[in-house]
Design a protein around this motif. Structure first.
Motif, PDB file in Angstrom:
ATOM      1  N   HIS A 154      44.517  35.328  39.700  1.00  0.00           N
ATOM      2  CA  HIS A 154      44.888  34.171  40.518  1.00  0.00           C
ATOM      3  C   HIS A 154      46.382  34.175  40.831  1.00  0.00           C
ATOM      4  O   HIS A 154      46.786  33.932  41.980  1.00  0.00           O
ATOM      5  CB  HIS A 154      44.521  32.881  39.780  1.00  0.00           C
ATOM      6  N   GLN A 157      47.259  36.500  43.548  1.00  0.00           N
ATOM      7  CA  GLN A 157      46.865  35.986  44.859  1.00  0.00           C
ATOM      8  C   GLN A 157      47.873  34.962  45.377  1.00  0.00           C
ATOM      9  O   GLN A 157      48.174  34.926  46.569  1.00  0.00           O
ATOM     10  CB  GLN A 157      45.472  35.372  44.767  1.00  0.00           C
ATOM     11  N   SER A 160      50.889  36.864  46.654  1.00  0.00           N
ATOM     12  CA  SER A 160      50.578  37.513  47.932  1.00  0.00           C
ATOM     13  C   SER A 160      50.566  36.519  49.082  1.00  0.00           C
ATOM     14  O   SER A 160      51.047  36.807  50.186  1.00  0.00           O
ATOM     15  CB  SER A 160      49.222  38.219  47.840  1.00  0.00           C
TER      16      SER A 160
END
Length: 340
Positions: A154, A157, A160
């Protein structure tokens, strides 16, 4: 006086920030539940299940490894050097710590050492931690590790999609990245500032902190231990789901186990996930293996079970690929503090 730790990032490159999971850190930080279980109510089911096992341990020594502020010695929460470290490797590293350093760290949390920590306690501490791991952690570690690894995915992510600053802010309301400096406000009065140059910063998710935890000493490598996401679901029993045709053929429990064993697992791990006794799980696993639906292999001290080709064919033929199994969690399971 409010504590403040500041890490000056040598650069804003994502490569300077790394994540790692440490079984030793989890083992050490979990000792907080010995001293103040009411402060960690989410872990009460685990404490109840391990109550008998804990009664066989050196509890006075283990309790002495925390203080009333729930600090733990820095040398028992080292920075992990790999994304997924092994407890045996970490304990070997701890065994090499000089006794003077051990005593210095212990005196940081106990200005006057309690009786179990007097003399040279190094070997006794290692023995107590090994026993604690074997009886109370090893059966549950695959489940714990899956939650920790899912958190790391997580955070990647978030980086990103939104960048480093958003990821640090998401760790805790007490953490902020601004102008290249990670600032952590702490409950204690610990204060220091240091650069991450040449070392980077390691972020370690943990199940046993409610905010952020960092080394007490500025000489320690830059490290932030933060509360993981998903801890509230950790001890919920996992229901057995299986295709109806398999249930009719094998019975609900065996059909559910066969569906679940798309990835390897030990009987102890399955017992913990399902909330049933190991002996009951073993009986069903033996029956499924005798029918040729499971294969087994020894991994260290454990026996891991996995569906055989015949078992795969039976599940595939039932029309359901893998019902009731959190694939993300399954894939994730295999691929002293300045604040509380």
């Amino acid at each position: 006086m409010v504590g403040l730790i500041e890490y000056e990032l040598a650069g804003m490159d994502v490569a300077d920030v790394r994540f790692a999971i440490s079984p030793l850190n989890e083992l050490t930080l979990s000792l907080r539940t010995f001293r103040d279980p009411g402060r960690y109510p989410v872990h009460l089911p685990w404490l109840r299940r391990t109550e008998q096992a804990r009664s066989t341990l050196d509890v006075p020594l283990l309790q002495a490894l925390t203080n009333d502020d729930l600090w733990t010695p820095d040398y028992l929460t080292p920075r992990p050097h790999a994304p997924l470290t092994r407890i045996d490797d970490e304990l070997v590293t701890v065994a090499r710590v000089p006794v003077d350093r051990v005593l210095d760290d212990l005196r940081t949390i106990h200005p006057r050492l309690p009786e179990p920590l007097r003399g040279d306690p190094s070997a006794r501490i290692l023995d107590a931690l090994r026993d604690y791991w074997r009886t109370c952690f090893a059966p549950w570690w695959p489940r714990m590790r899956a939650v920790l690894q899912a958190d790391v995915v997580h955070r990647g992510q978030v980086i990103s999609a939104y960048g480093l600053a958003a990821m640090f802010a998401d760790l805790s309301e007490r953490v902020q990245l601004k102008d290249g400096v990670v600032r952590m406000r702490l409950i204690s009065d610990t204060r220091y500032r240091r650069s991450t140059s040449g070392e980077g910063i390691t972020l370690v998710p943990t199940l046993f902190t409610r905010a952020v935890t960092v080394p007490i000493s500025p000489s320690e490598p830059p490290l932030i231990m933060y509360g993981t996401r998903g801890v509230g679901t950790l001890w919920q029993q996992e229901p057995l789901h299986s295709p109806g045709v398999l249930t009719d053929l094998l019975g609900a429990t065996r059909a559910g186990l066969l569906t679940m064993l798309e990835t390897p697992a030990s009987s102890t791990e399955l017992s913990g996930r399902l909330g049933v006794t190991p002996s009951a799980v073993n009986q069903h696993l033996r029956t499924l293996r005798a029918a040729g639906l499971l294969a087994s292999a020894r991994h260290g001290r454990s026996v891991l079970y996995l569906r055989s080709e015949l078992g795969d064919a039976l599940v595939a033929g039932s029309g359901v690929r893998a019902v009731g199994v959190d694939r993300g969690a399954e894939e994730a399971a295999h691929p002293g503090p300045g604040g509380i």
